[in-house]
Design a protein around this motif. Sequence first.
Motif: not given
Length: 200
Positions: A17, A24-29, A45, A73, A77
Amino acid sequence: MISKLCNKIFQDAINDYHVHNNIDQPISNPYRISSLEHLLYMKCWIDTVQWHMEDVVRNPGIDPVEGLQWKRRIDASNQERTDVVEYIDSYFLEEYKNISPKAEARINSESPAWVIDRLSILALKVYHMTEETQRSDASEEHIRNCTYKLNILLNQRTDLSGSLDELIADIENGTKYMKVYKQMKMYNDPNLNPILYNTK
């Protein structure tokens, strides 16, 4: 040990992260969907993103309209976080479904996933308290106080990790058994929150 896996994945998620440090960075699992590792990475995350949203919303100069948007938000979450905790417990229920509890087996006050939830939050506290001990613009007193707090957090993580490993071992040998209660949060449900269903 399960705690070692959790703590490693949580540290990886937090580090990933902070490469961009962007809410707003998309998760890259990096893990296979439906695997425990995938759920653990997703859990941390979500916690990491929410940690930074909580920082933003506490700005005393924030515009009230913007603050309300952040609050909504954060609520969304929180619901997502709870859902993932329940997915993790479902994983363990499936994993140990064929274990027969002993006659004297007892239930634990906390399910494995909610212990894991606390470990994830602890990982974030350790990360950010470590940052505070390394600030070049902070006073010596601040560094000293944060170092003291960091050592407490590290000790707490050691204790909680041991408790998680013991719980899993107890479930595996049948001296404890899992019983999961859904959180049944009401405030997000338009059929259960009177403010929502009275304004339909």
